[in-house]
Design an enzyme around this catalytic site. Structure first.
Site, PDB file in Angstrom:
ATOM      1  N   LYS B  91      -1.294 -41.454  14.435  1.00  0.00           N
ATOM      2  CA  LYS B  91      -0.959 -41.917  15.785  1.00  0.00           C
ATOM      3  C   LYS B  91      -0.950 -40.799  16.829  1.00  0.00           C
ATOM      4  O   LYS B  91      -1.264 -41.026  17.994  1.00  0.00           O
ATOM      5  CB  LYS B  91       0.404 -42.609  15.784  1.00  0.00           C
ATOM      6  CG  LYS B  91       0.425 -43.944  15.058  1.00  0.00           C
ATOM      7  CD  LYS B  91      -0.265 -45.016  15.860  1.00  0.00           C
ATOM      8  CE  LYS B  91      -0.145 -46.390  15.187  1.00  0.00           C
ATOM      9  NZ  LYS B  91      -1.047 -47.373  15.830  1.00  0.00           N
ATOM     10  N   GLU B 113       4.372 -49.146  23.738  1.00  0.00           N
ATOM     11  CA  GLU B 113       4.954 -50.197  22.902  1.00  0.00           C
ATOM     12  C   GLU B 113       4.993 -49.649  21.490  1.00  0.00           C
ATOM     13  O   GLU B 113       4.208 -48.781  21.134  1.00  0.00           O
ATOM     14  CB  GLU B 113       4.098 -51.459  22.962  1.00  0.00           C
ATOM     15  CG  GLU B 113       2.865 -51.466  22.047  1.00  0.00           C
ATOM     16  CD  GLU B 113       1.811 -50.427  22.408  1.00  0.00           C
ATOM     17  OE1 GLU B 113       1.764 -50.015  23.581  1.00  0.00           O
ATOM     18  OE2 GLU B 113       1.043 -50.018  21.510  1.00  0.00           O
ATOM     19  N   SER B 379      -3.508 -42.773   6.181  1.00  0.00           N
ATOM     20  CA  SER B 379      -3.171 -42.757   7.610  1.00  0.00           C
ATOM     21  C   SER B 379      -1.778 -42.228   7.937  1.00  0.00           C
ATOM     22  O   SER B 379      -1.551 -41.722   9.025  1.00  0.00           O
ATOM     23  CB  SER B 379      -3.329 -44.162   8.186  1.00  0.00           C
ATOM     24  OG  SER B 379      -2.595 -45.086   7.423  1.00  0.00           O
TER      25      SER B 379
END
Lengths: 266, 397
Positions: B91, B113, B379
């Site tokens: 991220k 968000e 990830s």
């Protein structure tokens, strides 16, 4: 210069329009009909009939709550359109604009959607999340079927204002928080010049909405545009009567609602 | 040759576009212009890569999972270690890119968000690093489930705004962030965490995540001298998968995206958007989504908060339709077994999201030959999931 008035010939005025918004099925479909009758009696020229949606991106908490109440009544795009003949039967004669988010229309399909509008006698449609660039096909279809496709324009629409205004049908919805300066009852210079610019390019009445909640607001909007759109304030008035409806005091509540609306738009 | 998607209208074939209230058309235009300008400015790209290297710790490693490969007895398994990226997941790559863009546009306030909280933490991190004010919108149910990440965000100086509309999860937090942006777009930058939303977000997030695939390709060629036969990534909104797949789209590798099947795709409790959803509009984009017959968006379910989303990025919808990527789905149960297996065999505790990609890859690896190779995008790491895992494994005992 206003050259077009339409809604299948049902809208003959081009100024001083009062355009209220209610959510179909809030709190029940039967009461939606009653509110529409009172709004018409108080001088409404066009009714925006909102279709409740699970994810209403363009709406604040008030209209979200109304949508939740209506969804609990199993209201849907189909049922909202089917409410139109019931409104007519009860005596609502003013044009009705179906106000719906885009996704329910996609699921119904354009063909069925326009077929239903025609069968049930709705004269207009407004889709708040379908901007000009994405709406070419549906605008074409609407014109073909004689349904007014209502466009929205905002102060930050900027270079797109001209394009949107020139292609507007029915009436043009100006999204504008009032921009009242320093508590005085005057519109900000930016808002005034925005409305002026929109009016220059529009051939249909220019109505202003968003944040109109007092009689002073209404007067101010009237002075500078062709019409006033009122949504959240009406929903709040309905909310104020929910308890009365539950307690079976329907007639009194509807009369209070009517009087409030009259005061608001006097 | 690279794909020319999205086109000028922000479309990936039938998907994408801008389905937003009129008030956002101006800000999206402004964003697109600033993005185009930044991405063609070498100084901006250099700064982005510099921050990735010296702050985030990139490039992340490519690890060969030797014990696991031998145990499964099939293809050689490689892991792209995004779990080693600063803040523990992919991220941050995107948050750094968008944070730098916000600064360049002169926006001092960012909003974001978050579902599980990983994107919220990444946004709060870049806000601290770049001196920006940060508001994170998070569903009240997720705030309850992800206490630790909420505290991390607050510690980083972000304001966490609880969203109680709908079911109080990621979908509702995204609605609320968009509404806030509508009202405050003049001085706020909306930092979206996945390849979703209106154009140009899906393209921008992909381009800030493609570093995963670019690095992987180079690293893989160095150790194996040829490209992997198959590449796996989990898909919620789909940013880690898009970042991994995009540089390989023209190569002869098979690409596999793995969705969350929750309690099973034959139950109502899943988040397998492509497997079970239909086309429509969600959060400003034409894509696949989970909805009822009236076009009302339905609530998804997955044990992993990061995959618990009823939509998917429009480019994935396009790659699904054109069959350039194969999409599979994995249940909660299968994901948790894969998580356990990787932990025991390789000493890496992956995020539950990531474990979905692992589960699909492990199933297929066993059927392949030792001459074949696979690459899995790892990830994120599982630290954030400890409470969920404890609850689950205690229940099992």
């Amino acid at each position: 210069m206003l050259t077009q008035t339409s809604f299948q010939g049902k809208l003959t005025k081009t100024e001083d329009l009062f355009i209220p918004f209610v959510v179909a099925g809030d709190p029940t479909p039967e009461l939606t009909i009653q509110f529409a009758l009172r709004l018409q009696k108080a001088g409404a020229d066009i009714l925006e009939l909102g279709v409740p949606y699970s994810d209403p991106l363009a709406d604040g908490p008030t209209i979200q709550r109304a949508a939740q109440r209506a969804l609990q009544q199993n209201m849907s795009l189909t049922k909202a359109i089917e409410l139109v003949p019931k409104l007519r039967e009860a005596g609502v004669e003013i044009p009705v604009v179906i106000f719906t988010y885009y996704n329910p229309v996609i699921q119904m399909g354009y063909d069925r959607f326009f077929e239903m509008l025609e069968e049930n006698g709705a004269e207009g449609v407004l889709i708040p999340d379908l901007p000009y660039e994405e709406s070419e096909e549906i605008r074409g279809l609407a014109e073909e079927k004689g349904v007014e496709f209502i466009s929205l324009v905002a102060p930050n629409s900027d270079t797109r204002i001209k394009q949107i205004a020139e292609h507007a049908k029915g009436f043009l919805y100006c999204v504008s928080t009032l921009g009242v300066t320093g508590g005085s009852n005057q519109m900000s210079a930016e808002t005034l010049s925005f409305i002026k610019k929109v009016k220059e390019h529009s051939q249909v009445p220019v109505a202003v909405g968003f944040g109109v909640s007092t009689n002073e607001d209404v007067q101010l909007v009237r002075e500078h545009s062709d019409g006033v759109i009122i949504g959240s304030k009406i929903i709040r008035l309905i909310e104020g009567e929910l308890e009365a409806f539950e307690n079976g005091q329907e007639e009194e509540a509807l009369e209070r609602f009517y009087q409030e609306i009259r005061q608001l738009v006097k | 040759m690279q794909q020319v998607f999205p086109d000028i209208k922000g479309r990936f074939g039938d998907f994408g576009g801008k389905y937003v209230p009129e008030t956002l058309m101006g800000p999206l235009q402004e964003l697109e212009e600033a993005l185009d300008e930044a991405m063609s400015d070498q100084a901006f790209l250099d700064e982005y890569h510099h921050v990735l290297k010296e702050y985030a710790g990139r490039p992340t490693s490519l690890s060969y999972a030797d014990k696991l490969s031998k145990q499964l007895g099939g293809a050689k398994i490689y892991l792209k270690r995004e779990d080693l990226n600063h803040t523990g997941a992919h991220k941050l790559n995107n948050a750094i890119g968008q944070g730098l863009l916000a600064k360049r546009m002169g926006k001092k306030k960012i909003i974001a968000e978050t579902g599980a909280g990983q994107h919220g933490v990444a946004s709060a991190t870049v806000a601290a690093k770049f001196g920006l004010e940060c508001k994170v919108f998070m569903g009240e149910e997720d705030i309850r489930r992800q206490e630790l990440n909420v505290f991390r965000m607050k510690l980083l100086g972000a304001e966490v705004i609880s969203v109680s509309s709908g079911n109080g999860t990621l979908k509702d937090a995204t609605n609320e962030a968009i509404r806030y942006w509508v009202a405050n777009c003049e001085d706020h930058f909306y930092l979206i965490g996945s390849v979703v939303g209106p154009h140009p977000y899906p393209r921008m997030v992909r381009d800030f995540q493609r570093v995963i695939g670019d690095e992987s390709k180079k690293q893989f060629l160095e150790v194996e001298s040829e490209l992997p036969d198959r590449i796996y990534a989990c898909v919620g909104g789909g940013s880690n998968a898009m970042g991994m797949f995009y540089p390989f789209l023209q190569d002869p590798c098979e690409l596999i995206g793995v969705e969350a099947a929750g309690k099973g795709i034959d139950t109502p409790e899943h988040a397998a958007t492509l497997t079970k959803g239909t086309p429509g509009v969600i959060h400003g984009s034409m894509t696949y989504l989970m909805q009822d017959v009236n076009g009302q968006i339905t609530e998804p379910y997955s044990i992993s908060a990061g995959l618990d989303y009823p939509g998917i990025g429009p480019e994935h919808a396009h790659l699904f339709q054109t069959k350039q990527v194969r999409y599979e789905s994995i249940t909660d149960k299968e994901a948790l077994s894969a998580l356990q297996l990787l932990t025991e065999q390789e000493g890496i505790i992956p995020a539950i999201e990531t474990a979905h990609a692992l589960a699909q890859a492990f199933k297929e690896a066993a059927e392949m030959t030792p001459e074949q190779t696979i690459l899995i995008n790892l990830s994120g790491r599982g630290d954030k999931d400890m409470a969920t895992l404890m609850e689950h494994f205690q229940e099992e005992e």
